[in-house]
Design a protein around this motif. Structure first.
Motif, PDB file in Angstrom:
ATOM      1  N   GLY A  29       0.809  -1.207   0.000  1.00 28.35           N
ATOM      2  CA  GLY A  29       0.000   0.000   0.000  1.00 28.35           C
ATOM      3  C   GLY A  29       0.839   1.253   0.000  1.00 28.35           C
ATOM      4  O   GLY A  29       2.070   1.204  -0.025  1.00 28.35           O
ATOM      5  N   CYS A  30       0.145   2.377   0.045  1.00 27.82           N
ATOM      6  CA  CYS A  30       0.805   3.691   0.030  1.00 27.82           C
ATOM      7  C   CYS A  30       1.253   4.103   1.424  1.00 27.82           C
ATOM      8  O   CYS A  30       2.314   4.708   1.575  1.00 27.82           O
ATOM      9  N   PHE A  31       0.435   3.851   2.430  1.00 23.30           N
ATOM     10  CA  PHE A  31       0.748   4.187   3.823  1.00 23.30           C
ATOM     11  C   PHE A  31       1.277   5.610   3.930  1.00 23.30           C
ATOM     12  O   PHE A  31       2.321   5.860   4.545  1.00 23.30           O
ATOM     13  N   ASP A  32       0.525   6.540   3.347  1.00 25.05           N
ATOM     14  CA  ASP A  32       0.986   7.926   3.234  1.00 25.05           C
ATOM     15  C   ASP A  32       0.989   8.666   4.567  1.00 25.05           C
ATOM     16  O   ASP A  32       1.972   9.286   4.936  1.00 25.05           O
ATOM     17  N   ILE A  33      -0.107   8.622   5.274  1.00 29.20           N
ATOM     18  CA  ILE A  33      -0.172   9.197   6.622  1.00 29.20           C
ATOM     19  C   ILE A  33      -0.674   8.065   7.520  1.00 29.20           C
ATOM     20  O   ILE A  33      -1.835   7.679   7.444  1.00 29.20           O
ATOM     21  N   ILE A  34       0.214   7.513   8.322  1.00 28.70           N
ATOM     22  CA  ILE A  34      -0.139   6.361   9.154  1.00 28.70           C
ATOM     23  C   ILE A  34      -1.185   6.776  10.189  1.00 28.70           C
ATOM     24  O   ILE A  34      -1.034   7.785  10.880  1.00 28.70           O
ATOM     25  N   HIS A  35      -2.256   5.986  10.276  1.00 27.52           N
ATOM     26  CA  HIS A  35      -3.343   6.245  11.234  1.00 27.52           C
ATOM     27  C   HIS A  35      -3.763   4.944  11.900  1.00 27.52           C
ATOM     28  O   HIS A  35      -3.211   3.871  11.586  1.00 27.52           O
ATOM     29  N   LYS A  36      -4.727   5.027  12.806  1.00 28.95           N
ATOM     30  CA  LYS A  36      -5.121   3.845  13.589  1.00 28.95           C
ATOM     31  C   LYS A  36      -5.624   2.702  12.715  1.00 28.95           C
ATOM     32  O   LYS A  36      -5.426   1.533  13.045  1.00 28.95           O
ATOM     33  N   GLY A  37      -6.234   2.997  11.593  1.00 26.68           N
ATOM     34  CA  GLY A  37      -6.676   1.940  10.682  1.00 26.68           C
ATOM     35  C   GLY A  37      -5.493   1.141  10.158  1.00 26.68           C
ATOM     36  O   GLY A  37      -5.543  -0.092  10.096  1.00 26.68           O
ATOM     37  N   HIS A  38      -4.413   1.836   9.793  1.00 23.13           N
ATOM     38  CA  HIS A  38      -3.205   1.148   9.335  1.00 23.13           C
ATOM     39  C   HIS A  38      -2.626   0.271  10.453  1.00 23.13           C
ATOM     40  O   HIS A  38      -2.247  -0.876  10.218  1.00 23.13           O
ATOM     41  N   VAL A  39      -2.536   0.824  11.637  1.00 26.32           N
ATOM     42  CA  VAL A  39      -1.933   0.099  12.757  1.00 26.32           C
ATOM     43  C   VAL A  39      -2.743  -1.156  13.078  1.00 26.32           C
ATOM     44  O   VAL A  39      -2.179  -2.248  13.230  1.00 26.32           O
ATOM     45  N   ARG A  40      -4.051  -1.041  13.150  1.00 28.35           N
ATOM     46  CA  ARG A  40      -4.900  -2.208  13.441  1.00 28.35           C
ATOM     47  C   ARG A  40      -4.769  -3.254  12.343  1.00 28.35           C
ATOM     48  O   ARG A  40      -4.677  -4.454  12.609  1.00 28.35           O
ATOM     49  N   TYR A  41      -4.762  -2.795  11.122  1.00 25.60           N
ATOM     50  CA  TYR A  41      -4.646  -3.667   9.963  1.00 25.60           C
ATOM     51  C   TYR A  41      -3.321  -4.429   9.968  1.00 25.60           C
ATOM     52  O   TYR A  41      -3.281  -5.646   9.770  1.00 25.60           O
ATOM     53  N   LEU A  42      -2.230  -3.732  10.224  1.00 32.21           N
ATOM     54  CA  LEU A  42      -0.918  -4.378  10.238  1.00 32.21           C
ATOM     55  C   LEU A  42      -0.786  -5.354  11.412  1.00 32.21           C
ATOM     56  O   LEU A  42      -0.178  -6.419  11.269  1.00 32.21           O
ATOM     57  N   ARG A  43      -1.374  -5.018  12.551  1.00 35.22           N
ATOM     58  CA  ARG A  43      -1.372  -5.959  13.692  1.00 35.22           C
ATOM     59  C   ARG A  43      -2.114  -7.236  13.332  1.00 35.22           C
ATOM     60  O   ARG A  43      -1.655  -8.341  13.636  1.00 35.22           O
ATOM     61  N   GLN A  44      -3.283  -7.083  12.711  1.00 40.01           N
ATOM     62  CA  GLN A  44      -4.072  -8.259  12.303  1.00 40.01           C
ATOM     63  C   GLN A  44      -3.322  -9.081  11.259  1.00 40.01           C
ATOM     64  O   GLN A  44      -3.328 -10.316  11.309  1.00 40.01           O
ATOM     65  N   ALA A  45      -2.692  -8.404  10.319  1.00 43.76           N
ATOM     66  CA  ALA A  45      -1.931  -9.092   9.275  1.00 43.76           C
ATOM     67  C   ALA A  45      -0.810  -9.923   9.892  1.00 43.76           C
ATOM     68  O   ALA A  45      -0.601 -11.080   9.513  1.00 43.76           O
ATOM     69  N   LYS A  46      -0.088  -9.356  10.830  1.00 38.77           N
ATOM     70  CA  LYS A  46       1.025 -10.060  11.476  1.00 38.77           C
ATOM     71  C   LYS A  46       0.549 -11.333  12.169  1.00 38.77           C
ATOM     72  O   LYS A  46       1.243 -12.353  12.157  1.00 38.77           O
TER      73      LYS A  46
END
Length: 153
Positions: A29-46
């Protein structure tokens, strides 16, 4: 461990990890401005495997997809992603899609956000498992940018 790697380094790491029986998870993804949606998503992915790879759209790639963007440079976006504990590797790709990269790495799991239908996820024909994770309502880079613009009118 160095997290920001080029394709050659990442391909070698994936080969070693797969040989050790590690389950490799890939997202992009672009991950242009990291926000809580990105963080939750990456935690779930891991949680779906042992190693999480994030393929980051280059500045040129982002600008083709989202005119006027990115806000943050690929170097800055890569540094922020690399600082996140759940992210094991970051690599930058310049193509419109990461298909060639996915084909080269052969991850076990592909993950995208809930705004992607599972059958539309690039590389799903390569990975054994593909997931579209839940979208966090109200958490979007575009929404953040719009809010900043409205506040400065």
């Amino acid at each position: 461990m160095k997290k920001l790697v080029n394709r050659k380094e990442l391909r070698a790491a994936c080969g070693r990890l797969a040989a050790q029986g590690k389950k490799i998870v890939f997202t992009n993804g672009c991950f242009d401005i990291i926000h809580k949606g990105h963080v939750r998503y990456l935690r779930q992915a891991k949680k779906l495997g042992d190693v999480l790879i994030v393929a980051l759209n280059s500045d040129r790639s982002v600008s083709r997809i989202k005119p006027g963007r990115p806000v943050n440079s690929e170097k800055d976006r890569a540094e922020v992603l690399s600082a996140l504990q759940m992210v094991d590797y970051v690599t930058i790709f310049d193509e419109s899609t990461p298909y060639k990269l996915i084909r080269s790495l052969k991850p076990h799991v592909l993950v995208k956000g809930g705004d992607w239908k599972k059958e539309e996820i690039v590389g799903s024909d390569i990975a054994k498992e593909t997931y579209s994770l839940p979208y966090v309502k109200g958490a979007s880079t575009s929404g953040i940018i719009d809010k900043i613009i409205r506040a400065n009118r």
